[in-house]
Scaffold this motif. Structure first.
Motif, PDB file in Angstrom:
ATOM      1  N   ARG A  89     114.824  10.641   8.829  1.00 31.30           N
ATOM      2  CA  ARG A  89     115.260  11.708   7.932  1.00 31.30           C
ATOM      3  C   ARG A  89     115.664  11.097   6.599  1.00 31.30           C
ATOM      4  O   ARG A  89     116.778  10.583   6.448  1.00 31.30           O
ATOM      5  CB  ARG A  89     116.444  12.469   8.539  1.00 31.30           C
ATOM      6  CG  ARG A  89     116.059  13.279   9.782  1.00 31.30           C
ATOM      7  CD  ARG A  89     117.239  14.101  10.257  1.00 31.30           C
ATOM      8  NE  ARG A  89     116.901  14.912  11.397  1.00 31.30           N
ATOM      9  CZ  ARG A  89     117.747  15.748  12.009  1.00 31.30           C
ATOM     10  NH1 ARG A  89     119.008  15.841  11.561  1.00 31.30           N
ATOM     11  NH2 ARG A  89     117.359  16.462  13.037  1.00 31.30           N
ATOM     12  N   THR A 119     116.901  10.478   2.789  1.00 26.36           N
ATOM     13  CA  THR A 119     117.973  11.077   1.985  1.00 26.36           C
ATOM     14  C   THR A 119     117.346  11.809   0.796  1.00 26.36           C
ATOM     15  O   THR A 119     116.211  11.548   0.406  1.00 26.36           O
ATOM     16  CB  THR A 119     118.917   9.993   1.465  1.00 26.36           C
ATOM     17  OG1 THR A 119     118.199   9.147   0.545  1.00 26.36           O
ATOM     18  CG2 THR A 119     119.470   9.153   2.615  1.00 26.36           C
ATOM     19  N   PRO A 120     118.107  12.738   0.206  1.00 25.63           N
ATOM     20  CA  PRO A 120     117.586  13.428  -0.987  1.00 25.63           C
ATOM     21  C   PRO A 120     117.198  12.462  -2.098  1.00 25.63           C
ATOM     22  O   PRO A 120     116.225  12.691  -2.819  1.00 25.63           O
ATOM     23  CB  PRO A 120     118.756  14.326  -1.399  1.00 25.63           C
ATOM     24  CG  PRO A 120     119.501  14.582  -0.124  1.00 25.63           C
ATOM     25  CD  PRO A 120     119.390  13.309   0.654  1.00 25.63           C
ATOM     26  N   THR A 121     117.951  11.366  -2.245  1.00 29.20           N
ATOM     27  CA  THR A 121     117.618  10.384  -3.281  1.00 29.20           C
ATOM     28  C   THR A 121     116.271   9.735  -3.004  1.00 29.20           C
ATOM     29  O   THR A 121     115.458   9.537  -3.921  1.00 29.20           O
ATOM     30  CB  THR A 121     118.708   9.300  -3.341  1.00 29.20           C
ATOM     31  OG1 THR A 121     119.968   9.910  -3.646  1.00 29.20           O
ATOM     32  CG2 THR A 121     118.379   8.258  -4.394  1.00 29.20           C
ATOM     33  N   VAL A 179     113.818  11.026  -1.257  1.00 26.74           N
ATOM     34  CA  VAL A 179     112.767  12.027  -1.442  1.00 26.74           C
ATOM     35  C   VAL A 179     112.409  12.167  -2.921  1.00 26.74           C
ATOM     36  O   VAL A 179     111.236  12.231  -3.298  1.00 26.74           O
ATOM     37  CB  VAL A 179     113.200  13.387  -0.846  1.00 26.74           C
ATOM     38  CG1 VAL A 179     112.225  14.489  -1.247  1.00 26.74           C
ATOM     39  CG2 VAL A 179     113.277  13.300   0.674  1.00 26.74           C
ATOM     40  N   ARG A 180     113.440  12.212  -3.776  1.00 29.49           N
ATOM     41  CA  ARG A 180     113.176  12.330  -5.219  1.00 29.49           C
ATOM     42  C   ARG A 180     112.401  11.123  -5.732  1.00 29.49           C
ATOM     43  O   ARG A 180     111.472  11.268  -6.531  1.00 29.49           O
ATOM     44  CB  ARG A 180     114.497  12.479  -5.981  1.00 29.49           C
ATOM     45  CG  ARG A 180     115.135  13.855  -5.879  1.00 29.49           C
ATOM     46  CD  ARG A 180     116.225  14.014  -6.920  1.00 29.49           C
ATOM     47  NE  ARG A 180     117.311  13.050  -6.721  1.00 29.49           N
ATOM     48  CZ  ARG A 180     118.372  13.275  -5.947  1.00 29.49           C
ATOM     49  NH1 ARG A 180     118.489  14.428  -5.298  1.00 29.49           N
ATOM     50  NH2 ARG A 180     119.323  12.354  -5.825  1.00 29.49           N
ATOM     51  N   HIS A 207     108.214  16.792   3.275  1.00 29.15           N
ATOM     52  CA  HIS A 207     109.081  16.863   2.085  1.00 29.15           C
ATOM     53  C   HIS A 207     108.294  16.722   0.787  1.00 29.15           C
ATOM     54  O   HIS A 207     108.904  16.518  -0.278  1.00 29.15           O
ATOM     55  CB  HIS A 207     110.134  15.751   2.145  1.00 29.15           C
ATOM     56  CG  HIS A 207     111.039  15.824   3.329  1.00 29.15           C
ATOM     57  ND1 HIS A 207     112.087  16.705   3.418  1.00 29.15           N
ATOM     58  CD2 HIS A 207     111.023  15.109   4.494  1.00 29.15           C
ATOM     59  CE1 HIS A 207     112.694  16.525   4.574  1.00 29.15           C
ATOM     60  NE2 HIS A 207     112.080  15.566   5.251  1.00 29.15           N
TER      61      HIS A 207
END
Length: 362
Positions: free
Chosen positions: A10, A12-14, A16-17, A69
Motif C-alpha cells: 500500500r 503512501t500518498p507521497t 503515489v504522487r 492508483h
C-alpha cells in the motif's frame, strides 16, 4: 520491468504522487524522441525511436507500481514539456542538447523506487543523445563559432570603447561617432580575420589528407619491399601491425578497407567555409556592436545613456552565453553569467582607464 522488493503493498500518498510524476515524465520524454524522429531519417531516426521505446519500458515500471492508483494522466514537468514544444517546432540540435541535459539529470539514481537498470539506462541515454547532438554541433561549430564570438566581441569591444571615451569627458556626438566607427572597423576586421583564419585552417587540413590517387599505386608495389608498411607505421601502427596490414592490403584481402583509409574523415564541416565564417562574423559583430550605440542614436546623454547601454549589452551577453551553454550541454545560466562577468569586467576596466585619462588631460 521488475520492481523493487521493498516497495510496500500500500504505497503512501507521497509515493503515489512521485510515481505519477515519473510516469508523466517518461511519457513526455518518449513523445519528444518520437517528435525528433519524425524530422530525421535513416540511422538517427532509428536511434531516436529506440530511445522512445526505452522510455516506454520505464513507463511500464511505474504503471506496475501504481496499479489501481494510476489516476488521470498528468502533465510532465516544465522542462520536459518545454523540450516537447521545441521538438515539435524545430527538431534541432538545441533540442538534442536540452534532452542531453534532461537525461543527465535523471533522478532515478537517488529514487529508492526506481531500479538500478533504469538509472543505468538514463545514464546511457544521455550519452546516446550526446552523440546525436555532436553531429549537429559539428555541422554548426565552424560558422556558429564565428557568429557567437563575433556578436560577443561586438558587444564587449564597442561597449568598452563607448564607456572609455565617454569617461574622458567628450561630448555625446563624439561618443556616437566613436561607437559607429568602432562598429564598422571592428566588423570589417573580424570578417577579414575569420576569412583568413578559416581558409588557413582548411588548407592545413587539406595538406594532411591522404592522396586519393594512392590506390592506383597498389598493383605496382613490391609485396616484399615494405613500402606500404612504412605508410601504416607513419599513421601510428607498430612495425608488426603495419607489416601484417600491408600484406593484407596487397594480397587483396583488405581492399575495401584501403578505400576507406584513402578517404579519411572530413573535418572541413566542423571548420566551416571562409566566406560563410567571414559573413557570419561581420554581421554578428555589427549587430552586437550596434546595441551599446542605440541609446546615443536615440538622443540619450550622460549617465542615463551609459546605464541603458550597459543594460542592453548585459541582456545580450546573457543571451549569447545561454545559447553557448545550451549547445555545449552545460548550464545556460552559468554560461550566461560567465559571459556577463567577462564582458562587464572588460568594460569596467576601460571605463576606469578613460576616467584616468580624462582626469590627466584636465
Amino acid at each position: 520491468m521488475p520492481t523493487n522488493s521493498h516497495v510496500p503493498a500500500r504505497p503512501t500518498p507521497t509515493q503515489v504522487r512521485r510515481w505519477r510524476q515519473h510516469l508523466a515524465n517518461e511519457r513526455a520524454e518518449a513523445a519528444v524522441y518520437r517528435d525528433l524522429a519524425s524530422r530525421r531519417s535513416g540511422e538517427e531516426r532509428e536511434i531516436l525511436l529506440e530511445l522512445a521505446e526505452a522510455e516506454a519500458r520505464h513507463e511500464a515500471h511505474w504503471l506496475n507500481l501504481l496499479g489501481s492508483h494510476v489516476g488521470k494522466p498528468r502533465r510532465g514537468d516544465s522542462r520536459t514539456l518545454f523540450l516537447g514544444v521545441l521538438a515539435r517546432r524545430f527538431g534541432s540540435v538545441f533540442v538534442l542538447a536540452l534532452a542531453q541535459r534532461a537525461e543527465d539529470k535523471s533522478p532515478y539514481e537517488l529514487d529508492p523506487d526506481a531500479t538500478s537498470t533504469m538509472a543505468a539506462d538514463e545514464r546511457i541515454h544521455g550519452e546516446v543523445v550526446r552523440g546525436l547532438a555532436a553531429r549537429g554541433r559539428n555541422r554548426l561549430s565552424g560558422n556558429f563559432r564565428a557568429a557567437v564570438f563575433g556578436a560577443n566581441d561586438g558587444l564587449v569591444s564597442n561597449l568598452s570603447l563607448i564607456l572609455g571615451v565617454g569617461a574622458s569627458g567628450v561630448g555625446t556626438n563624439i561618443i556616437l561617432l566613436t561607437g559607429l566607427a568602432g562598429l564598422l572597423a571592428g566588423a570589417l576586421s573580424m570578417g577579414a580575420g575569420e576569412y583568413v583564419s578559416v581558409r588557413s585552417q582548411r588548407e592545413l587540413l587539406e595538406s594532411s589528407r591522404a592522396d586519393p590517387e594512392m590506390r592506383n599505386a597498389l598493383p605496382h608495389l613490391d609485396i616484399d619491399a615494405n613500402e606500404l608498411a612504412l605508410l601504416y607505421r607513419a599513421r601510428g601502427m607498430s612495425p608488426e601491425e603495419a607489416q601484417i596490414h600491408a600484406v593484407e592490403v596487397l594480397t587483396g584481402n583488405s581492399r575495401l578497407e584501403l578505400e576507406a583509409e584513402a578517404s579519411e574523415p572530413d573535418q572541413h564541416e566542423a571548420v566551416g567555409t571562409g566566406h560563410a565564417a567571414a559573413t557570419s562574423s561581420f554581421c554578428f559583430f555589427a549587430s552586437g556592436a550596434a546595441i551599446p550605440v542605440l541609446p546615443y542614436l536615440f538622443g540619450m546623454e550622460g549617465i542615463s545613456a551609459v546605464l541603458v547601454s550597459a543594460a542592453l549589452v548585459g541582456v545580450a551577453l546573457l543571451g549569447t552565453g545561454a545559447i553557448v551553454g545550451l549547445l555545449s550541454g552545460a548550464s545556460p545560466l552559468k554560461r550566461g553569467l560567465r559571459q556577463l562577468m567577462i564582458g562587464f569586467g572588460a568594460a569596467a576596466a576601460t571605463y576606469l582607464l578613460g576616467l584616468l585619462l580624462g582626469t590627466g588631460a584636465a
